[in-house]
Design an enzyme around this catalytic site. Structure first.
Site, PDB file in Angstrom:
ATOM      1  N   ASP A 160      18.510  28.709  49.345  1.00 51.63           N
ATOM      2  CA  ASP A 160      17.538  29.654  49.878  1.00 51.63           C
ATOM      3  C   ASP A 160      16.240  29.436  49.094  1.00 51.63           C
ATOM      4  OD1 ASP A 160      16.514  32.072  51.158  1.00 51.63           O
ATOM      5  OD2 ASP A 160      16.806  33.005  49.191  1.00 51.63           O
ATOM      6  N   ASP A 176      12.948  32.006  48.920  1.00 57.93           N
ATOM      7  CA  ASP A 176      12.400  33.207  48.292  1.00 57.93           C
ATOM      8  C   ASP A 176      13.478  33.937  47.490  1.00 57.93           C
ATOM      9  OD1 ASP A 176       9.592  33.448  49.575  1.00 57.93           O
ATOM     10  OD2 ASP A 176      10.906  33.143  51.294  1.00 57.93           O
ATOM     11  N   ASP A 216      20.451  34.386  47.134  1.00 59.44           N
ATOM     12  CA  ASP A 216      20.311  35.633  46.382  1.00 59.44           C
ATOM     13  C   ASP A 216      20.677  36.890  47.163  1.00 59.44           C
ATOM     14  OD1 ASP A 216      18.028  35.337  48.083  1.00 59.44           O
ATOM     15  OD2 ASP A 216      16.937  36.794  46.875  1.00 59.44           O
TER      16      ASP A 216
END
Length: 228
Positions: free
Chosen positions: A10, A12, A172
């Site tokens: 991922d 961001d 995240d």
């Protein structure tokens, strides 16, 4: 021919701490609309579902509901501003570069699978000097689907020249765990990102609090997979 092992990241809140620039763009739009800014610490966990959702969440803080047409206009303004300020304060998380060097030396390749728009993702990584690290950089607009739809992960891997059977997702938040589960690959969660549900509660296969721990987490997953 053996296809390369691939780590799919991922963007961001996983590879790069983009919150300062994303929230600055959000507050630019809110200020222009006569609304108060959202503090960075409060807004971090609004990130992760794309620009439009971030704007919706930012407007909801002040209890404002708007129509689709107005949201379209504000989203365009947000993206225009953000694109011009995409790496003012955004930086890779501590230890990332060393971890990537280590894993590349072990024969891994890397890809990005994000719900950010692809061109914005590329612009960010270009400005941070990281684009060449990745065999593929794919966003929510690349294939017309977003995480947790497994198609975006499957197609990202195909574009990178990898395969599901030798891939690991790193993320995240819920969309990252969800896309990995739906695609049938293991997932490593990072504790320093953006999520309204603590990543530990989403039960990733491994959990790290710093990128220095990534190589060991990857090797433990590989070891687990090879154990009868």
């Amino acid at each position: 021919m053996t296809l390369p092992r691939t780590l799919v990241f991922d963007l961001d809140g996983t590879l790069v701490d983009t919150a300062p620039d994303l929230i600055a763009a959000l507050n630019f739009v809110l200020d222009r609309e006569g609304l108060p800014p959202v503090p960075l610490h409060k807004a971090r966990n609004m990130i992760g579902a794309g620009a439009r959702k971030l704007l919706e969440r930012g407007l909801e803080v002040d209890g404002r509901a708007i129509g689709v047409g107005e949201l379209d206009r504000l989203t365009k303004d947000f993206i225009d501003y953000y694109a011009d300020h995409i790496a003012d304060a955004s930086r890779p998380f501590e230890g990332l570069e060393t971890a990537l060097d280590d894993l590349q030396g072990q024969g891994f390749q890397f890809a990005v699978c994000t719900n950010k728009l692809e061109w914005l993702s590329r612009r960010l990584l270009d400005q941070l000097g990281m684009t060449n690290r990745f065999a593929a950089i794919c966003g929510a607009d690349t294939f017309g689907v977003a995480k947790p739809d497994p198609v975006i992960l499957q197609q990202t891997l195909a574009r990178a020249g990898g395969q599901l059977s030798s891939a690991i997702m790193v993320g995240d938040a819920g969309p990252d765990v969800g896309v990995a589960r739906r695609a049938g690959i293991p997932v490593i969660g990072v504790e320093f990102g953006y999520t309204d549900v603590p990543i530990a509660e989403l039960k990733p296969d491994r959990l790290i609090g710093h990128f220095r721990d990534l190589p060991e987490a990857v090797q433990s997953l590989i070891g687990a997979a090879s154990t009868p």
